[in-house]
Motif scaffolding. Structure first.
Motif, PDB file in Angstrom:
ATOM      1  N   VAL A  37       4.675  -1.389  15.367  1.00  0.00           N
ATOM      2  CA  VAL A  37       4.379  -0.811  13.450  1.00  0.00           C
ATOM      3  C   VAL A  37       4.001  -1.771  12.517  1.00  0.00           C
ATOM      4  CG1 VAL A  37       4.901   1.337  12.360  1.00  0.00           C
ATOM      5  CG2 VAL A  37       5.233   1.328  14.687  1.00  0.00           C
ATOM      6  N   ASN A  38       2.972  -1.727  12.246  1.00  0.00           N
ATOM      7  CA  ASN A  38       2.602  -2.353  11.243  1.00  0.00           C
ATOM      8  C   ASN A  38       2.116  -1.755   9.933  1.00  0.00           C
ATOM      9  OD1 ASN A  38      -0.782  -3.015  10.942  1.00  0.00           O
ATOM     10  ND2 ASN A  38       0.388  -2.615  13.108  1.00  0.00           N
ATOM     11  N   GLU A  39       3.211  -2.668   8.627  1.00  0.00           N
ATOM     12  CA  GLU A  39       1.977  -1.798   7.133  1.00  0.00           C
ATOM     13  C   GLU A  39       0.880  -2.431   7.222  1.00  0.00           C
ATOM     14  OE1 GLU A  39       4.792  -5.343   4.474  1.00  0.00           O
ATOM     15  OE2 GLU A  39       6.504  -4.757   5.521  1.00  0.00           O
ATOM     16  N   PRO A  40       0.278  -3.105   7.247  1.00  0.00           N
ATOM     17  CA  PRO A  40      -1.697  -2.998   7.473  1.00  0.00           C
ATOM     18  C   PRO A  40      -1.900  -1.640   8.221  1.00  0.00           C
ATOM     19  CG  PRO A  40      -0.956  -5.136   7.959  1.00  0.00           C
ATOM     20  CD  PRO A  40       0.126  -4.612   8.370  1.00  0.00           C
ATOM     21  N   MET A  41      -1.411  -1.021   8.730  1.00  0.00           N
ATOM     22  CA  MET A  41      -2.124   0.415   9.433  1.00  0.00           C
ATOM     23  C   MET A  41      -1.724   1.406   8.651  1.00  0.00           C
ATOM     24  SD  MET A  41      -4.525   1.500  11.507  1.00  0.00           S
ATOM     25  CE  MET A  41      -4.159   0.257  13.257  1.00  0.00           C
ATOM     26  N   ILE A  42      -0.433   0.805   8.328  1.00  0.00           N
ATOM     27  CA  ILE A  42      -0.359   2.263   7.409  1.00  0.00           C
ATOM     28  C   ILE A  42      -0.799   2.170   6.165  1.00  0.00           C
ATOM     29  CG2 ILE A  42       1.904   2.736   5.784  1.00  0.00           C
ATOM     30  CD1 ILE A  42       3.793   1.501   7.849  1.00  0.00           C
ATOM     31  N   ARG A  43      -0.931   0.899   5.404  1.00  0.00           N
ATOM     32  CA  ARG A  43      -2.162   1.572   4.080  1.00  0.00           C
ATOM     33  C   ARG A  43      -3.562   1.740   4.485  1.00  0.00           C
ATOM     34  NH1 ARG A  43      -2.142  -3.717   3.368  1.00  0.00           N
ATOM     35  NH2 ARG A  43      -4.107  -4.779   3.864  1.00  0.00           N
ATOM     36  N   HIS A  44      -3.626   1.662   5.582  1.00  0.00           N
ATOM     37  CA  HIS A  44      -5.258   1.781   5.331  1.00  0.00           C
ATOM     38  C   HIS A  44      -5.050   3.676   5.566  1.00  0.00           C
ATOM     39  CE1 HIS A  44      -6.808  -2.139   5.796  1.00  0.00           C
ATOM     40  NE2 HIS A  44      -6.520  -2.796   7.118  1.00  0.00           N
ATOM     41  N   TRP A  45      -4.155   3.557   6.611  1.00  0.00           N
ATOM     42  CA  TRP A  45      -3.666   5.262   6.558  1.00  0.00           C
ATOM     43  C   TRP A  45      -3.572   6.031   5.971  1.00  0.00           C
ATOM     44  CZ3 TRP A  45      -2.832   8.509  11.334  1.00  0.00           C
ATOM     45  CH2 TRP A  45      -3.028   9.649  10.979  1.00  0.00           C
ATOM     46  N   ALA A  48      -6.464   6.224   3.647  1.00  0.00           N
ATOM     47  CA  ALA A  48      -7.813   6.961   3.880  1.00  0.00           C
ATOM     48  C   ALA A  48      -6.785   8.615   4.039  1.00  0.00           C
ATOM     49  CB  ALA A  48      -7.621   7.485   5.308  1.00  0.00           C
ATOM     50  N   MET A  49      -6.579   8.839   4.074  1.00  0.00           N
ATOM     51  CA  MET A  49      -5.750  10.355   3.144  1.00  0.00           C
ATOM     52  C   MET A  49      -5.453  10.731   2.188  1.00  0.00           C
ATOM     53  SD  MET A  49      -5.619  11.604   6.874  1.00  0.00           S
ATOM     54  CE  MET A  49      -5.572  11.040   8.160  1.00  0.00           C
ATOM     55  N   GLY A  50      -5.355   9.244   1.202  1.00  0.00           N
ATOM     56  CA  GLY A  50      -5.145   9.403   0.069  1.00  0.00           C
ATOM     57  C   GLY A  50      -3.410   9.990  -0.543  1.00  0.00           C
ATOM     58  N   ASP A  51      -2.818   9.684   0.349  1.00  0.00           N
ATOM     59  CA  ASP A  51      -0.887   9.550   0.380  1.00  0.00           C
ATOM     60  C   ASP A  51      -0.376   8.606  -0.313  1.00  0.00           C
ATOM     61  OD1 ASP A  51       1.417   9.955   0.641  1.00  0.00           O
ATOM     62  OD2 ASP A  51       1.598  10.709   2.899  1.00  0.00           O
ATOM     63  N   THR A  52      -0.054   8.628  -1.928  1.00  0.00           N
ATOM     64  CA  THR A  52       0.794   7.964  -2.513  1.00  0.00           C
ATOM     65  C   THR A  52       2.643   7.616  -2.361  1.00  0.00           C
ATOM     66  OG1 THR A  52       0.325   9.448  -3.945  1.00  0.00           O
ATOM     67  CG2 THR A  52      -1.401   7.888  -4.132  1.00  0.00           C
ATOM     68  N   ASN A  53       2.576   8.360  -1.139  1.00  0.00           N
ATOM     69  CA  ASN A  53       4.359   8.648  -1.217  1.00  0.00           C
ATOM     70  C   ASN A  53       5.170   7.331  -0.612  1.00  0.00           C
ATOM     71  OD1 ASN A  53       7.373   9.228  -0.163  1.00  0.00           O
ATOM     72  ND2 ASN A  53       6.680  10.940  -0.006  1.00  0.00           N
ATOM     73  N   PRO A  54       5.902   6.683  -2.129  1.00  0.00           N
ATOM     74  CA  PRO A  54       6.527   6.208  -2.494  1.00  0.00           C
ATOM     75  C   PRO A  54       7.417   5.149  -0.683  1.00  0.00           C
ATOM     76  CG  PRO A  54       7.604   7.027  -3.263  1.00  0.00           C
ATOM     77  CD  PRO A  54       6.461   7.236  -3.372  1.00  0.00           C
ATOM     78  N   LEU A 218      -5.512  13.499 -12.543  1.00  0.00           N
ATOM     79  CA  LEU A 218      -6.375  14.452 -12.821  1.00  0.00           C
ATOM     80  C   LEU A 218      -6.409  15.686 -11.120  1.00  0.00           C
ATOM     81  CD1 LEU A 218      -9.301  13.480 -13.809  1.00  0.00           C
ATOM     82  CD2 LEU A 218      -8.615  14.996 -15.133  1.00  0.00           C
ATOM     83  N   ARG A 219      -6.618  16.575 -11.194  1.00  0.00           N
ATOM     84  CA  ARG A 219      -6.745  16.761  -9.268  1.00  0.00           C
ATOM     85  C   ARG A 219      -7.399  17.598  -9.235  1.00  0.00           C
ATOM     86  NH1 ARG A 219      -1.563  19.465 -12.368  1.00  0.00           N
ATOM     87  NH2 ARG A 219      -2.081  21.958 -11.898  1.00  0.00           N
ATOM     88  N   HIS A 220      -7.895  17.801  -7.773  1.00  0.00           N
ATOM     89  CA  HIS A 220      -8.628  18.818  -7.098  1.00  0.00           C
ATOM     90  C   HIS A 220      -8.086  18.779  -5.637  1.00  0.00           C
ATOM     91  CE1 HIS A 220     -11.802  21.693  -6.847  1.00  0.00           C
ATOM     92  NE2 HIS A 220     -12.477  20.067  -5.774  1.00  0.00           N
ATOM     93  N   PRO A 221      -7.889  19.710  -4.780  1.00  0.00           N
ATOM     94  CA  PRO A 221      -8.012  21.180  -4.897  1.00  0.00           C
ATOM     95  C   PRO A 221      -7.537  21.827  -6.389  1.00  0.00           C
ATOM     96  CG  PRO A 221      -7.557  21.352  -2.736  1.00  0.00           C
ATOM     97  CD  PRO A 221      -7.748  20.058  -3.814  1.00  0.00           C
ATOM     98  N   TRP A 222      -7.939  22.445  -7.046  1.00  0.00           N
ATOM     99  CA  TRP A 222      -6.748  23.017  -7.907  1.00  0.00           C
ATOM    100  C   TRP A 222      -5.578  23.472  -7.455  1.00  0.00           C
ATOM    101  CZ3 TRP A 222      -8.885  26.397 -12.549  1.00  0.00           C
ATOM    102  CH2 TRP A 222      -9.674  25.000 -13.317  1.00  0.00           C
ATOM    103  N   GLU A 272     -14.403  10.534 -11.121  1.00  0.00           N
ATOM    104  CA  GLU A 272     -12.990  10.567 -12.183  1.00  0.00           C
ATOM    105  C   GLU A 272     -12.237   9.669 -11.737  1.00  0.00           C
ATOM    106  OE1 GLU A 272     -16.266  12.361 -14.788  1.00  0.00           O
ATOM    107  OE2 GLU A 272     -15.857  12.967 -12.510  1.00  0.00           O
ATOM    108  N   GLY A 273     -12.511  10.124  -9.784  1.00  0.00           N
ATOM    109  CA  GLY A 273     -11.556   9.905  -8.634  1.00  0.00           C
ATOM    110  C   GLY A 273     -11.278  10.892  -8.115  1.00  0.00           C
ATOM    111  N   VAL A 274     -11.112  11.764  -8.163  1.00  0.00           N
ATOM    112  CA  VAL A 274     -11.033  13.204  -7.192  1.00  0.00           C
ATOM    113  C   VAL A 274     -11.772  12.974  -6.255  1.00  0.00           C
ATOM    114  CG1 VAL A 274      -9.274  14.169  -8.755  1.00  0.00           C
ATOM    115  CG2 VAL A 274     -11.555  14.909  -8.423  1.00  0.00           C
ATOM    116  N   ARG A 275     -11.449  13.708  -5.120  1.00  0.00           N
ATOM    117  CA  ARG A 275     -12.480  14.322  -4.129  1.00  0.00           C
ATOM    118  C   ARG A 275     -12.891  15.716  -3.908  1.00  0.00           C
ATOM    119  NH1 ARG A 275      -9.156   9.675  -0.485  1.00  0.00           N
ATOM    120  NH2 ARG A 275      -9.476   8.351  -1.867  1.00  0.00           N
TER     121      ARG A 275
END
Length: 325
Positions: A37-45, A48-54, A218-222, A272-275
């Motif tokens: 288990v490694n930090e680079p793969m966690i960062r890539h994941w 890709a998922m847009g997950d910013t959980n600290p 900003l957020r999408h979807p609503w 604007e940064g959302v998808r």
């Protein structure tokens, strides 16, 4: 003989019994994850998922639980711990005419978080083979495998993966458009109190993005509240319409009367940064690429004055179909 009858009645009982004999047999023994288990793969994941959980960054980071399978994947070269039982089972199905496969679902159970440096081992078993099933795709068998993932001797998670191995049903011959008559209506979006403002904007040919009035995110979807600060209050900003293809899929199946596959569905990253998920138009489906610049336009579908349907789509900018990557 039709494709569906490739699994003929005469051999169903014998085949089913032979397949059932594989239940409980190991599919992998003492498999070893190719990387700790490694930090680079966690960062890539997370990117890709847009997950910013600290919780997934910093000195005390843990791996997102849904990465469980990622640490066990063998890549193109496979794993040395794999047994022959799984391949034998699939060979039997292929010989019986069940030559197609589709993943149906997976279930995961997490017993403790994985952390950078953990070295994963696993065992897999053929947990279940269903009775013969007839589906819209065709006739075949559901096969479920269960993988137990460990660190040292501690069970950290379980992954069940289920597929349908089937003989494709015979497809009806497509008729020419002039023989089909009017095309079926497209399904209408589900409009509720949380997203009504978005669809009202679309009717006016505006792509509106929610903005938290507390933190400005900003957020999408609503959504009814901000997923950054939790604030319930918001206003909107209108998207400029510029974007790029962040990811995409080409839809071939299942067929639906209102659509004409194959066609490209893109995950569009707006300026604007959302998808947003939408169709990519203006180039053939096999020319869509990650990184293509696109521009918002609104299309009207179905000639229905009582219930018009307007949808946002994204057109590849002229001269830029060469793409990136």
């Amino acid at each position: 003989m039709t494709s569906e009858s490739a699994v003929s009645t005469a051999v169903v009982d014998e085949l089913g019994a032979r397949l059932k004999a594989y239940e409980g047999r190991p599919a992998a023994v003492a498999g070893i994850g190719k990387d700790p288990v490694n930090e680079p793969m966690i960062r890539h994941w997370c990117e890709a998922m847009g997950d910013t959980n600290p919780a997934y960054a910093g000195p005390d980071a843990i791996a997102p639980p849904t990465m469980l399978q990622a640490w066990t994947m063998g890549g193109l070269s496979g794993h040395s711990g794999r047994t022959g039982a799984h391949d034998e089972l699939f060979d039997l199905l292929d010989e019986a005419g069940c030559t197609s496969v589709v993943a149906t679902d997976c279930e995961q159970e997490y017993l403790r978080p994985l952390r950078p440096g953990d070295e994963v081992t696993f065992d897999a078993v053929i947990e279940a083979v269903s009775d013969r099933k007839t589906t819209k795709l065709g006739t075949g068998y559901f096969v479920t495998t269960r993988m137990d993932v460990r660190v040292d001797q501690d069970l950290v998670g379980t992954h069940r993966f289920r597929i349908l191995k089937y003989a494709p049903a015979r497809q009806k011959q497509k008729r020419k458009p002039e023989e089909e008559g009017a095309r079926a209506r497209r399904p209408r979006p589900v409009v509720n109190r949380d997203n009504a403002g978005f669809w009202e904007g679309v009717e006016r040919h505006q792509l509106l993005i929610q903005r938290c009035t507390n933190c400005g995110t900003l957020r999408h979807p609503w959504l009814p509240g901000c997923n950054t600060c939790g604030g319930p209050d918001w206003d909107t900003v209108e998207a400029s319409g510029d974007g790029t293809v962040y990811s995409y899929v080409v839809m071939h199946h299942p067929p639906f009367p209102a659509f004409n596959p194959p066609y490209a569905v893109g995950l569009i990253e707006l300026a604007e940064g959302v998808r947003i998920v939408s169709n990519v138009v203006g180039v053939p489906y096999d020319k869509v690429r990650v990184g293509l610049p696109v521009r918002l336009e609104f299309r009207r579908y179905d000639d229905d004055e009582d219930d018009p349907l307007v949808l946002p789509v994204f057109r590849v900018q002229e001269g830029r179909e060469g793409g990136v990557g």
